[in-house]
Design an enzyme around this catalytic site. Structure first.
Site, PDB file in Angstrom:
ATOM      1  N   CYS A   1       1.171  -1.709  -0.086  1.00 28.98           N
ATOM      2  CA  CYS A   1       0.261   0.456  -0.264  1.00 28.98           C
ATOM      3  C   CYS A   1       0.884   1.221   0.186  1.00 28.98           C
ATOM      4  O   CYS A   1       1.284   1.766   1.025  1.00 28.98           O
ATOM      5  CB  CYS A   1      -0.831  -0.345   1.391  1.00 28.98           C
TER       6      CYS A   1
ATOM      7  N   CYS B   1      -0.816   4.363   1.721  1.00 30.76           N
ATOM      8  CA  CYS B   1      -0.405   3.896   3.525  1.00 30.76           C
ATOM      9  C   CYS B   1       1.973   4.414   3.670  1.00 30.76           C
ATOM     10  O   CYS B   1       1.347   4.263   4.997  1.00 30.76           O
ATOM     11  CB  CYS B   1      -0.619   2.552   4.148  1.00 30.76           C
ATOM     12  N   ASP B   2       2.232   3.067   3.147  1.00 27.03           N
ATOM     13  CA  ASP B   2       3.750   3.616   3.481  1.00 27.03           C
ATOM     14  C   ASP B   2       4.644   4.354   2.923  1.00 27.03           C
ATOM     15  O   ASP B   2       5.721   4.101   2.659  1.00 27.03           O
ATOM     16  CB  ASP B   2       4.524   2.005   3.963  1.00 27.03           C
TER      17      ASP B   2
END
Ligand code: NDP
Length: 325
Positions: free
Chosen positions: A140, A143-144
Protein backbone atom coordinates in the site's frame (compact mmCIF):
# COMPACT_ATOMS: atom_id res chain seq x y z
CA UNK A 1 -23.93 -30.07 14.52
CA UNK A 2 -24.53 -28.29 17.84
CA UNK A 3 -27.29 -25.72 17.73
CA UNK A 4 -27.18 -22.44 19.50
CA UNK A 5 -30.69 -21.00 19.64
CA UNK A 6 -29.73 -17.47 20.59
CA UNK A 7 -31.11 -14.76 18.35
CA UNK A 8 -28.86 -11.87 17.51
CA UNK A 9 -30.04 -8.52 16.16
CA UNK A 10 -26.79 -7.54 14.43
CA UNK A 11 -24.08 -10.01 13.56
CA UNK A 12 -20.84 -8.63 12.14
CA UNK A 13 -18.58 -10.93 10.14
CA UNK A 14 -14.98 -9.70 10.21
CA UNK A 15 -12.91 -7.64 12.63
CA UNK A 16 -11.07 -4.98 10.64
CA UNK A 17 -11.80 -1.23 10.91
CA UNK A 18 -15.12 -1.66 9.06
CA UNK A 19 -16.41 -4.48 11.27
CA UNK A 20 -15.42 -2.89 14.57
CA UNK A 21 -16.80 0.51 13.56
CA UNK A 22 -20.11 -1.13 12.62
CA UNK A 23 -20.05 -2.83 16.03
CA UNK A 24 -19.34 0.44 17.89
CA UNK A 25 -22.32 2.14 16.24
CA UNK A 26 -24.64 -0.86 16.63
CA UNK A 27 -23.64 -1.27 20.28
CA UNK A 28 -24.24 2.39 21.07
CA UNK A 29 -27.68 2.03 19.44
CA UNK A 30 -28.47 -0.69 21.99
CA UNK A 31 -28.42 -3.54 19.47
CA UNK A 32 -25.94 -5.79 21.36
CA UNK A 33 -23.94 -6.77 18.26
CA UNK A 34 -21.88 -9.91 17.99
CA UNK A 35 -18.61 -9.83 16.02
CA UNK A 36 -17.10 -13.01 14.64
CA UNK A 37 -13.46 -12.10 14.17
CA UNK A 38 -12.43 -14.57 11.48
CA UNK A 39 -9.14 -16.48 11.50
CA UNK A 40 -7.06 -13.33 11.60
CA UNK A 41 -8.58 -10.93 14.16
CA UNK A 42 -7.86 -7.31 13.26
CA UNK A 43 -7.57 -7.91 9.51
CA UNK A 44 -5.02 -6.39 7.15
CA UNK A 45 -3.84 -3.76 9.64
CA UNK A 46 -2.26 -6.53 11.68
CA UNK A 47 0.39 -6.68 8.90
CA UNK A 48 1.03 -2.93 9.04
CA UNK A 49 3.70 -1.24 11.09
CA UNK A 50 3.09 2.49 11.57
CA UNK A 51 -0.26 4.03 10.68
CA UNK A 52 0.22 7.78 10.24
CA UNK A 53 -2.82 8.67 8.17
CA UNK A 54 -5.68 7.66 10.48
CA UNK A 55 -7.15 10.84 11.95
CA UNK A 56 -6.92 11.07 15.72
CA UNK A 57 -3.47 9.53 16.08
CA UNK A 58 -1.17 12.55 15.66
CA UNK A 59 1.87 10.63 16.86
CA UNK A 60 1.05 7.60 14.68
CA UNK A 61 0.25 4.14 15.98
CA UNK A 62 1.07 0.61 14.90
CA UNK A 63 -1.61 -1.34 13.03
CA UNK A 64 -1.97 -4.02 15.76
CA UNK A 65 -2.23 -1.36 18.51
CA UNK A 66 -4.87 0.48 16.54
CA UNK A 67 -6.91 -2.68 16.12
CA UNK A 68 -6.70 -3.34 19.87
CA UNK A 69 -8.13 0.16 20.40
CA UNK A 70 -10.95 -0.56 17.93
CA UNK A 71 -11.77 -3.81 19.72
CA UNK A 72 -11.71 -2.20 23.18
CA UNK A 73 -13.97 0.59 22.01
CA UNK A 74 -16.46 -1.89 20.54
CA UNK A 75 -16.44 -3.97 23.76
CA UNK A 76 -16.86 -0.89 25.94
CA UNK A 77 -20.39 -0.46 24.60
CA UNK A 78 -21.30 -4.12 24.94
CA UNK A 79 -20.15 -5.78 21.72
CA UNK A 80 -19.71 -9.52 22.11
CA UNK A 81 -16.44 -10.28 20.26
CA UNK A 82 -16.04 -13.98 19.48
CA UNK A 83 -13.11 -15.74 17.89
CA UNK A 84 -14.55 -17.84 15.10
CA UNK A 85 -14.58 -18.26 11.36
CA UNK A 86 -17.90 -18.17 9.54
CA UNK A 87 -18.01 -21.16 7.21
CA UNK A 88 -21.56 -20.96 5.83
CA UNK A 89 -24.43 -18.53 5.58
CA UNK A 90 -28.06 -18.99 4.62
CA UNK A 91 -29.98 -15.78 4.05
CA UNK A 92 -33.53 -15.53 5.25
CA UNK A 93 -35.03 -12.09 5.94
CA UNK A 94 -36.82 -13.52 8.99
CA UNK A 95 -33.66 -14.98 10.46
CA UNK A 96 -30.29 -15.38 8.74
CA UNK A 97 -28.43 -18.56 9.61
CA UNK A 98 -24.68 -18.38 10.14
CA UNK A 99 -22.50 -21.43 10.71
CA UNK A 100 -19.29 -20.83 12.65
CA UNK A 101 -16.27 -23.15 12.37
CA UNK A 102 -18.51 -25.75 10.67
CA UNK A 103 -20.02 -26.57 14.06
CA UNK A 104 -22.09 -23.81 15.65
CA UNK A 105 -25.26 -22.35 14.18
CA UNK A 106 -26.29 -18.85 15.14
CA UNK A 107 -29.21 -16.78 13.91
CA UNK A 108 -29.32 -13.05 13.30
CA UNK A 109 -31.87 -10.54 12.09
CA UNK A 110 -29.23 -8.54 10.21
CA UNK A 111 -25.77 -9.36 8.94
CA UNK A 112 -22.95 -6.92 8.36
CA UNK A 113 -20.29 -8.35 6.09
CA UNK A 114 -16.83 -6.86 6.62
CA UNK A 115 -14.61 -9.74 5.61
CA UNK A 116 -12.15 -7.46 3.81
CA UNK A 117 -9.73 -8.27 1.03
CA UNK A 118 -6.30 -9.79 0.98
CA UNK A 119 -3.36 -8.34 -0.93
CA UNK A 120 -1.66 -10.82 -3.23
CA UNK A 121 2.06 -11.40 -2.70
CA UNK A 122 4.77 -12.88 -4.90
CA UNK A 123 5.42 -15.58 -2.32
CA UNK A 124 9.22 -15.13 -2.16
CA UNK A 125 10.74 -16.08 1.19
CA UNK A 126 12.73 -12.82 1.32
CA UNK A 127 9.62 -10.75 0.48
CA UNK A 128 7.47 -12.33 3.19
CA UNK A 129 10.23 -12.17 5.82
CA UNK A 130 10.86 -8.45 5.23
CA UNK A 131 7.11 -7.75 5.05
CA UNK A 132 6.46 -9.47 8.36
CA UNK A 133 9.25 -7.59 10.14
CA UNK A 134 8.12 -4.21 8.76
CA UNK A 135 11.36 -4.02 6.81
CA UNK A 136 10.27 -2.13 3.71
CA UNK A 137 7.94 -4.50 1.84
CA UNK A 138 4.41 -3.17 1.50
CA UNK A 139 1.24 -3.55 -0.55
CA UNK A 140 0.00 0.00 0.00
CA UNK A 141 1.80 3.09 -1.28
CA UNK A 142 -0.71 5.49 0.24
CA UNK A 143 -0.16 3.86 3.65
CA UNK A 144 3.63 3.49 3.58
CA UNK A 145 5.01 5.65 0.74
CA UNK A 146 5.73 8.55 3.08
CA UNK A 147 8.41 6.49 4.86
CA UNK A 148 10.40 6.38 1.59
CA UNK A 149 10.40 10.09 0.85
CA UNK A 150 13.54 11.03 -1.09
CA UNK A 151 14.49 7.39 -1.57
CA UNK A 152 14.49 4.84 -4.40
CA UNK A 153 11.72 2.23 -4.52
CA UNK A 154 10.17 -0.43 -6.77
CA UNK A 155 6.60 -1.35 -7.63
CA UNK A 156 5.81 -4.84 -8.87
CA UNK A 157 2.83 -5.22 -11.20
CA UNK A 158 1.41 -3.59 -14.29
CA UNK A 159 -2.30 -3.17 -13.63
CA UNK A 160 -4.15 0.00 -12.67
CA UNK A 161 -3.20 -0.44 -9.02
CA UNK A 162 0.50 -0.72 -9.84
CA UNK A 163 0.27 2.33 -12.11
CA UNK A 164 -1.49 4.34 -9.40
CA UNK A 165 1.01 3.26 -6.76
CA UNK A 166 3.96 4.10 -9.01
CA UNK A 167 2.53 7.56 -9.79
CA UNK A 168 1.83 8.22 -6.11
CA UNK A 169 5.36 7.18 -5.16
CA UNK A 170 6.91 9.17 -8.02
CA UNK A 171 5.82 12.35 -6.23
CA UNK A 172 7.66 11.34 -3.06
CA UNK A 173 10.61 9.27 -4.19
CA UNK A 174 13.66 10.02 -6.28
CA UNK A 175 13.19 6.98 -8.51
CA UNK A 176 10.45 4.38 -8.93
CA UNK A 177 11.32 1.12 -10.68
CA UNK A 178 8.27 -0.57 -12.15
CA UNK A 179 8.86 -4.28 -12.51
CA UNK A 180 6.61 -5.59 -15.30
CA UNK A 181 6.73 -9.32 -16.02
CA UNK A 182 5.58 -9.11 -19.65
CA UNK A 183 6.29 -6.72 -22.54
CA UNK A 184 2.99 -4.93 -22.03
CA UNK A 185 0.94 -3.52 -19.21
CA UNK A 186 -2.55 -4.50 -18.19
CA UNK A 187 -3.36 -1.01 -16.88
CA UNK A 188 -5.77 1.26 -18.76
CA UNK A 189 -4.24 3.26 -21.61
CA UNK A 190 -4.51 6.56 -19.77
CA UNK A 191 -2.70 5.19 -16.71
CA UNK A 192 0.00 3.68 -18.91
CA UNK A 193 0.52 7.05 -20.57
CA UNK A 194 0.83 8.81 -17.22
CA UNK A 195 3.37 6.27 -16.01
CA UNK A 196 5.40 6.58 -19.20
CA UNK A 197 5.38 10.37 -18.96
CA UNK A 198 6.63 10.48 -15.36
CA UNK A 199 10.33 11.28 -15.56
CA UNK A 200 11.38 9.34 -12.49
CA UNK A 201 9.47 6.10 -13.22
CA UNK A 202 11.67 3.54 -14.93
CA UNK A 203 9.78 0.64 -16.47
CA UNK A 204 11.65 -2.65 -16.51
CA UNK A 205 9.85 -4.81 -19.09
CA UNK A 206 9.90 -8.63 -19.00
CA UNK A 207 11.24 -8.49 -15.49
CA UNK A 208 10.56 -10.79 -12.53
CA UNK A 209 11.83 -10.52 -8.98
CA UNK A 210 14.14 -13.32 -7.89
CA UNK A 211 14.87 -12.05 -4.36
CA UNK A 212 14.34 -8.99 -2.22
CA UNK A 213 17.73 -8.14 -0.74
CA UNK A 214 18.48 -6.98 2.81
CA UNK A 215 18.55 -8.52 6.28
CA UNK A 216 16.81 -5.93 8.52
CA UNK A 217 15.40 -3.74 5.76
CA UNK A 218 15.14 -3.66 1.97
CA UNK A 219 18.45 -2.77 0.29
CA UNK A 220 17.64 -3.87 -3.25
CA UNK A 221 16.06 -6.49 -5.45
CA UNK A 222 17.66 -9.15 -7.61
CA UNK A 223 15.63 -9.25 -10.80
CA UNK A 224 15.67 -11.43 -13.89
CA UNK A 225 15.00 -10.57 -17.50
CA UNK A 226 12.43 -13.18 -18.56
CA UNK A 227 13.68 -13.19 -22.19
CA UNK A 228 17.46 -13.32 -21.72
CA UNK A 229 17.56 -14.88 -18.24
CA UNK A 230 20.08 -12.22 -17.20
CA UNK A 231 19.99 -11.30 -13.51
CA UNK A 232 20.76 -7.81 -12.18
CA UNK A 233 20.50 -6.01 -8.85
CA UNK A 234 18.50 -2.79 -8.48
CA UNK A 235 19.23 -0.82 -5.30
CA UNK A 236 16.18 0.44 -3.37
CA UNK A 237 14.85 0.82 0.16
CA UNK A 238 11.14 0.15 -0.45
CA UNK A 239 9.53 -2.74 -2.34
CA UNK A 240 5.84 -2.30 -3.16
CA UNK A 241 3.85 -5.27 -4.39
CA UNK A 242 0.78 -4.27 -6.44
CA UNK A 243 -0.29 -7.46 -8.19
CA UNK A 244 -3.92 -7.31 -7.10
CA UNK A 245 -6.19 -7.98 -4.15
CA UNK A 246 -8.62 -10.78 -3.55
CA UNK A 247 -11.85 -9.86 -1.78
CA UNK A 248 -12.78 -12.43 0.85
CA UNK A 249 -16.14 -13.32 -0.65
CA UNK A 250 -15.96 -17.06 -1.41
CA UNK A 251 -18.56 -17.60 1.30
CA UNK A 252 -21.10 -15.54 -0.64
CA UNK A 253 -20.69 -17.05 -4.12
CA UNK A 254 -24.12 -17.44 -5.75
CA UNK A 255 -25.73 -15.70 -2.75
CA UNK A 256 -24.80 -12.05 -3.21
CA UNK A 257 -24.23 -9.87 -6.28
CA UNK A 258 -20.54 -9.38 -7.01
CA UNK A 259 -18.55 -7.60 -9.69
CA UNK A 260 -16.21 -9.41 -12.10
CA UNK A 261 -13.43 -9.39 -9.48
CA UNK A 262 -15.58 -10.82 -6.67
CA UNK A 263 -16.19 -7.55 -4.77
CA UNK A 264 -19.68 -7.33 -3.26
CA UNK A 265 -21.97 -4.85 -4.96
CA UNK A 266 -23.83 -2.43 -2.71
CA UNK A 267 -26.62 -0.06 -3.65
CA UNK A 268 -24.94 3.30 -4.44
CA UNK A 269 -24.79 5.62 -1.44
CA UNK A 270 -25.56 2.82 1.01
CA UNK A 271 -24.26 -0.53 2.26
CA UNK A 272 -27.32 -2.52 1.13
CA UNK A 273 -26.61 -5.74 -0.71
CA UNK A 274 -29.17 -7.56 -2.84
CA UNK A 275 -30.22 -9.67 0.19
CA UNK A 276 -32.68 -8.15 2.65
CA UNK A 277 -31.08 -7.28 5.99
CA UNK A 278 -27.56 -7.99 4.73
CA UNK A 279 -25.05 -5.13 4.53
CA UNK A 280 -21.47 -4.93 3.26
CA UNK A 281 -18.77 -2.49 4.31
CA UNK A 282 -15.02 -2.02 4.07
CA UNK A 283 -12.67 -3.51 1.50
CA UNK A 284 -14.98 -6.40 0.68
CA UNK A 285 -17.07 -3.91 -1.33
CA UNK A 286 -14.39 -1.33 -2.19
CA UNK A 287 -11.70 -2.02 -4.79
CA UNK A 288 -10.81 1.65 -5.15
CA UNK A 289 -10.03 3.44 -1.87
CA UNK A 290 -9.08 0.53 0.44
CA UNK A 291 -8.11 2.70 3.41
CA UNK A 292 -8.74 2.10 7.11
CA UNK A 293 -10.57 5.39 7.37
CA UNK A 294 -12.85 4.70 4.39
CA UNK A 295 -13.51 1.19 5.71
CA UNK A 296 -14.45 2.64 9.10
CA UNK A 297 -16.75 5.15 7.36
CA UNK A 298 -18.66 2.45 5.53
CA UNK A 299 -18.76 0.40 8.76
CA UNK A 300 -20.64 3.28 10.37
CA UNK A 301 -22.99 3.39 7.36
CA UNK A 302 -23.69 -0.35 7.63
CA UNK A 303 -24.65 -0.07 11.31
CA UNK A 304 -26.97 2.87 10.57
CA UNK A 305 -28.53 0.98 7.64
CA UNK A 306 -29.08 -2.09 9.84
CA UNK A 307 -30.49 0.00 12.69
CA UNK A 308 -32.98 1.75 10.38
CA UNK A 309 -34.03 -1.58 8.88
CA UNK A 310 -34.64 -3.09 12.34
CA UNK A 311 -36.58 -0.02 13.51
CA UNK A 312 -38.77 -0.15 10.41
CA UNK A 313 -39.43 -3.87 10.93
CA UNK A 314 -40.34 -3.27 14.57
CA UNK A 315 -42.65 -0.41 13.59
CA UNK A 316 -44.39 -2.56 10.97
CA UNK A 317 -44.78 -5.46 13.44
CA UNK A 318 -46.34 -3.13 16.04
CA UNK A 319 -48.74 -1.74 13.45
CA UNK A 320 -49.74 -5.22 12.32
CA UNK A 321 -50.44 -6.22 15.95
CA UNK A 322 -52.52 -3.09 16.51
CA UNK A 323 -54.52 -3.77 13.34
CA UNK A 324 -55.24 -7.31 14.54
CA UNK A 325 -56.39 -6.15 17.98
P1 NDP B 1 -4.91 -6.56 -11.97
O1 NDP B 1 -5.30 -7.99 -11.84
O2 NDP B 1 -5.59 -5.71 -12.97
O3 NDP B 1 -3.36 -6.50 -12.33
C1 NDP B 1 -2.43 -7.27 -11.65
C2 NDP B 1 -1.07 -7.00 -12.26
O4 NDP B 1 -0.11 -7.71 -11.49
C3 NDP B 1 -0.93 -7.46 -13.71
O5 NDP B 1 -0.14 -6.56 -14.40
C4 NDP B 1 -0.24 -8.81 -13.56
O6 NDP B 1 0.58 -9.14 -14.64
C5 NDP B 1 0.65 -8.52 -12.36
N1 NDP B 1 1.02 -9.74 -11.66
C6 NDP B 1 0.19 -10.70 -11.17
N2 NDP B 1 0.91 -11.67 -10.57
C7 NDP B 1 2.21 -11.31 -10.69
C8 NDP B 1 3.43 -11.90 -10.29
N3 NDP B 1 3.46 -13.06 -9.63
N4 NDP B 1 4.59 -11.27 -10.60
C9 NDP B 1 4.57 -10.09 -11.26
N5 NDP B 1 3.46 -9.48 -11.68
C10 NDP B 1 2.28 -10.09 -11.39
O7 NDP B 1 -4.99 -5.95 -10.48
P2 NDP B 1 -5.15 -4.43 -10.03
O8 NDP B 1 -5.11 -4.44 -8.55
O9 NDP B 1 -4.19 -3.57 -10.72
O10 NDP B 1 -6.61 -4.02 -10.49
C11 NDP B 1 -7.76 -4.78 -10.11
C12 NDP B 1 -8.99 -4.15 -10.75
O11 NDP B 1 -9.25 -2.89 -10.12
C13 NDP B 1 -8.79 -3.87 -12.23
O12 NDP B 1 -9.99 -4.05 -12.91
C14 NDP B 1 -8.41 -2.42 -12.26
O13 NDP B 1 -8.71 -1.79 -13.49
C15 NDP B 1 -9.24 -1.88 -11.11
N6 NDP B 1 -8.63 -0.67 -10.56
C16 NDP B 1 -9.12 0.53 -10.95
C17 NDP B 1 -8.57 1.68 -10.48
C18 NDP B 1 -9.14 2.96 -10.92
O14 NDP B 1 -10.03 2.96 -11.74
N7 NDP B 1 -8.67 4.08 -10.39
C19 NDP B 1 -7.44 1.69 -9.54
C20 NDP B 1 -6.98 0.37 -9.22
C21 NDP B 1 -7.57 -0.75 -9.71
P3 NDP B 1 -0.02 -9.73 -16.03
O15 NDP B 1 -0.66 -8.56 -16.71
O16 NDP B 1 1.19 -10.25 -16.71
O17 NDP B 1 -1.00 -10.79 -15.64
Amino acid sequence: MSENKEKIKVLVIGSGPAGYTAAIYAARAGLNPVVYTGIKPGGQLMDTTDVENYPGYPKSITGPEMMTDFEEQAKRFGTDVRFGHVTKVEFNPMNHKVVVDDTTEVFAETLIISTGASAKWLGLESEIRLRDMGGGVSACAVCDGFFYKGQEVAVVGAGDTAAEEALYLSKLCTKVHMLVRRDEMRASKIMQERVKQAENIIIHWNTSTVEVLGQDGVEGARVKNNITGEETVIPMTGFFVAIGHKPNTDLFTDLLDMDDHGYLITKPGSTLTNAEGVYACGDVQDSIYRQAVTAAGTGCMAALDAERYLSQKEFEATQAKEAEA
